[in-house]
Design a protein around this motif. Structure first.
Motif, PDB file in Angstrom:
ATOM      1  N   SER A 197       0.848  -1.193   0.000  1.00 33.66           N
ATOM      2  CA  SER A 197       0.000   0.000   0.000  1.00 33.66           C
ATOM      3  C   SER A 197       0.882   1.241   0.000  1.00 33.66           C
ATOM      4  CB  SER A 197      -0.905   0.003   1.232  1.00 33.66           C
ATOM      5  OG  SER A 197      -1.743  -1.136   1.229  1.00 33.66           O
ATOM      6  N   PRO A 198       0.463   2.297  -0.676  1.00 37.41           N
ATOM      7  CA  PRO A 198       1.283   3.515  -0.694  1.00 37.41           C
ATOM      8  C   PRO A 198       1.355   4.138   0.686  1.00 37.41           C
ATOM      9  CG  PRO A 198      -0.854   3.910  -1.699  1.00 37.41           C
ATOM     10  CD  PRO A 198      -0.762   2.430  -1.481  1.00 37.41           C
ATOM     11  N   SER A 199       2.456   4.783   0.956  1.00 38.26           N
ATOM     12  CA  SER A 199       2.620   5.483   2.231  1.00 38.26           C
ATOM     13  C   SER A 199       1.790   6.756   2.218  1.00 38.26           C
ATOM     14  CB  SER A 199       4.089   5.832   2.448  1.00 38.26           C
ATOM     15  OG  SER A 199       4.507   6.785   1.476  1.00 38.26           O
ATOM     16  N   ALA A 200       1.609   7.337   3.396  1.00 38.96           N
ATOM     17  CA  ALA A 200       0.874   8.597   3.492  1.00 38.96           C
ATOM     18  C   ALA A 200       1.569   9.687   2.674  1.00 38.96           C
ATOM     19  CB  ALA A 200       0.750   9.014   4.952  1.00 38.96           C
ATOM     20  N   GLY A 201       2.896   9.715   2.728  1.00 40.73           N
ATOM     21  CA  GLY A 201       3.632  10.724   1.963  1.00 40.73           C
ATOM     22  C   GLY A 201       3.439  10.560   0.467  1.00 40.73           C
ATOM     23  N   THR A 202       3.460   9.315  -0.005  1.00 38.90           N
ATOM     24  CA  THR A 202       3.245   9.064  -1.430  1.00 38.90           C
ATOM     25  C   THR A 202       1.852   9.491  -1.848  1.00 38.90           C
ATOM     26  OG1 THR A 202       4.806   7.221  -1.443  1.00 38.90           O
ATOM     27  CG2 THR A 202       3.177   7.277  -3.208  1.00 38.90           C
ATOM     28  N   GLY A 246      -6.960  20.863   2.130  1.00 44.58           N
ATOM     29  CA  GLY A 246      -6.363  21.691   1.083  1.00 44.58           C
ATOM     30  C   GLY A 246      -6.345  20.999  -0.263  1.00 44.58           C
ATOM     31  N   LEU A 247      -6.311  19.679  -0.261  1.00 44.34           N
ATOM     32  CA  LEU A 247      -6.305  18.905  -1.504  1.00 44.34           C
ATOM     33  C   LEU A 247      -7.713  18.536  -1.961  1.00 44.34           C
ATOM     34  CD1 LEU A 247      -3.339  16.540  -0.637  1.00 44.34           C
ATOM     35  CD2 LEU A 247      -3.349  18.274  -2.452  1.00 44.34           C
ATOM     36  N   ALA A 248      -8.719  18.894  -1.165  1.00 43.20           N
ATOM     37  CA  ALA A 248     -10.116  18.544  -1.468  1.00 43.20           C
ATOM     38  C   ALA A 248     -10.250  17.047  -1.753  1.00 43.20           C
ATOM     39  CB  ALA A 248     -10.645  19.361  -2.645  1.00 43.20           C
ATOM     40  N   MET A 249      -9.614  16.248  -0.918  1.00 40.24           N
ATOM     41  CA  MET A 249      -9.663  14.799  -1.087  1.00 40.24           C
ATOM     42  C   MET A 249     -11.047  14.274  -0.724  1.00 40.24           C
ATOM     43  SD  MET A 249      -5.958  13.661   0.533  1.00 40.24           S
ATOM     44  CE  MET A 249      -6.270  11.905   0.294  1.00 40.24           C
ATOM     45  N   PRO A 250     -11.586  13.318  -1.484  1.00 45.72           N
ATOM     46  CA  PRO A 250     -12.850  12.678  -1.088  1.00 45.72           C
ATOM     47  C   PRO A 250     -12.700  12.019   0.280  1.00 45.72           C
ATOM     48  CG  PRO A 250     -12.267  12.111  -3.354  1.00 45.72           C
ATOM     49  CD  PRO A 250     -11.072  12.797  -2.755  1.00 45.72           C
ATOM     50  N   LEU A 251     -13.816  11.891   0.996  1.00 45.88           N
ATOM     51  CA  LEU A 251     -13.759  11.337   2.341  1.00 45.88           C
ATOM     52  C   LEU A 251     -13.185   9.927   2.357  1.00 45.88           C
ATOM     53  CD1 LEU A 251     -17.070  12.525   4.037  1.00 45.88           C
ATOM     54  CD2 LEU A 251     -14.943  13.769   3.615  1.00 45.88           C
ATOM     55  N   ARG A 252     -13.505   9.123   1.370  1.00 44.56           N
ATOM     56  CA  ARG A 252     -12.988   7.759   1.302  1.00 44.56           C
ATOM     57  C   ARG A 252     -11.460   7.778   1.224  1.00 44.56           C
ATOM     58  NH1 ARG A 252     -15.345   3.051   0.156  1.00 44.56           N
ATOM     59  NH2 ARG A 252     -17.302   4.130  -0.360  1.00 44.56           N
ATOM     60  N   GLU A 253     -10.916   8.696   0.430  1.00 34.81           N
ATOM     61  CA  GLU A 253      -9.466   8.786   0.287  1.00 34.81           C
ATOM     62  C   GLU A 253      -8.816   9.371   1.541  1.00 34.81           C
ATOM     63  OE1 GLU A 253      -7.920   7.382  -2.161  1.00 34.81           O
ATOM     64  OE2 GLU A 253      -9.871   6.807  -2.996  1.00 34.81           O
ATOM     65  N   ARG A 254      -9.540  10.225   2.249  1.00 28.35           N
ATOM     66  CA  ARG A 254      -8.999  10.760   3.501  1.00 28.35           C
ATOM     67  C   ARG A 254      -8.844   9.631   4.521  1.00 28.35           C
ATOM     68  NH1 ARG A 254     -11.451  16.889   4.298  1.00 28.35           N
ATOM     69  NH2 ARG A 254     -11.724  17.317   2.075  1.00 28.35           N
ATOM     70  N   ASN A 255      -9.837   8.752   4.580  1.00 33.79           N
ATOM     71  CA  ASN A 255      -9.716   7.607   5.483  1.00 33.79           C
ATOM     72  C   ASN A 255      -8.500   6.761   5.138  1.00 33.79           C
ATOM     73  OD1 ASN A 255     -11.853   8.169   7.153  1.00 33.79           O
ATOM     74  ND2 ASN A 255     -13.186   6.544   6.373  1.00 33.79           N
ATOM     75  N   ALA A 256      -8.284   6.540   3.832  1.00 29.06           N
ATOM     76  CA  ALA A 256      -7.123   5.760   3.400  1.00 29.06           C
ATOM     77  C   ALA A 256      -5.823   6.460   3.803  1.00 29.06           C
ATOM     78  CB  ALA A 256      -7.176   5.541   1.893  1.00 29.06           C
ATOM     79  N   PRO A 314      -9.517   5.732  10.921  1.00 26.53           N
ATOM     80  CA  PRO A 314     -10.290   6.499   9.933  1.00 26.53           C
ATOM     81  C   PRO A 314     -11.080   7.610  10.622  1.00 26.53           C
ATOM     82  CG  PRO A 314     -10.546   4.146   9.565  1.00 26.53           C
ATOM     83  CD  PRO A 314      -9.832   4.298  10.881  1.00 26.53           C
ATOM     84  N   ALA A 315     -11.297   8.697   9.900  1.00 29.63           N
ATOM     85  CA  ALA A 315     -11.987   9.848  10.478  1.00 29.63           C
ATOM     86  C   ALA A 315     -13.476   9.862  10.162  1.00 29.63           C
ATOM     87  CB  ALA A 315     -11.345  11.139   9.960  1.00 29.63           C
ATOM     88  N   PHE A 316     -13.900   9.130   9.122  1.00 22.03           N
ATOM     89  CA  PHE A 316     -15.273   9.225   8.659  1.00 22.03           C
ATOM     90  C   PHE A 316     -15.930   7.849   8.636  1.00 22.03           C
ATOM     91  CE2 PHE A 316     -12.748  12.568   6.692  1.00 22.03           C
ATOM     92  CZ  PHE A 316     -13.434  13.707   7.117  1.00 22.03           C
ATOM     93  N   ALA A 317     -17.162   7.801   9.101  1.00 22.03           N
ATOM     94  CA  ALA A 317     -17.914   6.550   9.112  1.00 22.03           C
ATOM     95  C   ALA A 317     -18.480   6.271   7.720  1.00 22.03           C
ATOM     96  CB  ALA A 317     -19.051   6.640  10.126  1.00 22.03           C
ATOM     97  N   GLU A 318     -18.851   5.016   7.504  1.00 22.36           N
ATOM     98  CA  GLU A 318     -19.504   4.622   6.258  1.00 22.36           C
ATOM     99  C   GLU A 318     -20.613   3.643   6.597  1.00 22.36           C
ATOM    100  OE1 GLU A 318     -18.542   2.857   1.786  1.00 22.36           O
ATOM    101  OE2 GLU A 318     -17.015   2.773   3.358  1.00 22.36           O
ATOM    102  N   HIS A 319     -21.860   4.081   6.400  1.00 22.11           N
ATOM    103  CA  HIS A 319     -23.013   3.250   6.696  1.00 22.11           C
ATOM    104  C   HIS A 319     -23.823   2.997   5.424  1.00 22.11           C
ATOM    105  CE1 HIS A 319     -22.198   5.250  10.641  1.00 22.11           C
ATOM    106  NE2 HIS A 319     -22.485   4.051  11.111  1.00 22.11           N
ATOM    107  N   SER A 320     -24.547   1.904   5.414  1.00 19.46           N
ATOM    108  CA  SER A 320     -25.509   1.671   4.347  1.00 19.46           C
ATOM    109  C   SER A 320     -26.614   2.726   4.437  1.00 19.46           C
ATOM    110  CB  SER A 320     -26.113   0.272   4.490  1.00 19.46           C
ATOM    111  OG  SER A 320     -27.302   0.154   3.740  1.00 19.46           O
TER     112      SER A 320
END
Length: 273
Positions: free
Chosen positions: A7-12, A60-70, A79-85
């Motif tokens: 998996s890519p590092s946070a820096g990558t 600042g990068l306007a990353m989607p929430l899913r990518e922010r969790n990653a 992870p910072a954001f929940a994901e529910h059905s």
């Protein structure tokens, strides 16, 4: 033997998203209120960013929430954001709000799609427009872009297919640029391979303001003329809500309004959604 890619590092991840957004290290560092030197160290793995700094960088990068969790997971944080059905009790209020909007928009078509343009729900005005499409395209999950542009879908009934196709592909390309979603890229590569013939048409009255979809329906001499708007949740804290889009269609002429407002009869109703 197949090898598992690490998996890519946070820096990558930060560097890739910064390059996608076409920001310099200085620009992003200013947004996150850190030094460009510190950001450079974080990207190369020479330094670790705190959770708070990662939040500011992701914002600042306007990353989607899913990518922010990653990103947080790659940095060793929860992870910072929940994901529910959408059917989960936690999203019951949101589901009621969605249903209210769909019902209030009737008799005009309105539907909800997920991040990959799969149909989640729709009001009663949508199924009649899909009637006649190949059963395979109407099998859940219905992908509305595939349904719209496939030769066995709505494409054969869209009079301004070239214009509408270009409009949808442009929207999809913007979404790919914003999210970096590989599934969307694969979907676009599929859609552009569909054969189509574009017939020259005189400029529409809404040219330069909106791109209408001109859809032929049985019993009408002229095609329906529909323009659409897209609504998203403003500040959702749940990934599912963040990835939903509400597509609402409006009649662009009097004939279309009259057809949509007609009393429903026993004619074709299209698939259940």
């Amino acid at each position: 033997m197949s090898s598992i890619q690490p998996s890519p590092s946070a820096g990558t991840m930060l560097r890739e998203w910064r390059q996608r957004r076409r920001l310099s290290q200085l620009d992003l560092a200013g947004e996150a209120e850190i030094s460009a030197r510190h950001l450079s160290f974080v990207e190369t793995g020479r330094a670790a960013a705190s959770r708070q700094v990662l939040h500011r960088l992701a914002e600042g990068l306007a990353m989607p929430l899913r990518e922010r969790n990653a990103l947080f997971l790659a940095a060793g944080f929860a992870p910072a954001f929940a994901e529910h059905s959408l059917e989960a009790p936690e999203l019951a209020a949101a589901r009621r709000a969605i249903d209210l909007v769909l019902e209030a928009h009737a008799p005009f078509p309105a539907l909800v799609v997920d991040r990959h343009w799969n149909l989640i729900t729709a009001n009663a005005a949508v199924p009649p427009l899909m009637a006649g499409a190949a059963p395979a395209l109407l099998a859940p999950p219905i992908n509305v872009l595939r349904l719209s542009l496939h030769p066995d879908g709505l494409a054969s009934r869209i009079e301004n297919l070239g214009e509408w196709r270009a409009h949808l592909l442009e929207r999809l390309q913007r979404q790919i640029a914003q999210t970096g979603d590989a599934a969307l890229l694969a979907l676009r590569e599929e859609l552009v391979r569909y054969p189509f013939r574009s017939s020259p048409r005189p400029p529409e009255a809404l040219a330069g303001i909106a791109v209408p979809m001109l859809l032929r329906v049985p019993g009408l001499v002229r095609p329906l003329s529909l323009i659409s708007t897209t609504t998203v949740f403003g500040t959702p804290l749940d990934i599912t809500l963040a990835e939903l889009a509400l597509e609402t269609f409006f009649p662009a002429d009097a004939e279309t309004r009259a057809w949509l407002e007609r009393p429903m009869t026993g004619g074709p109703k299209g698939p259940e959604v």
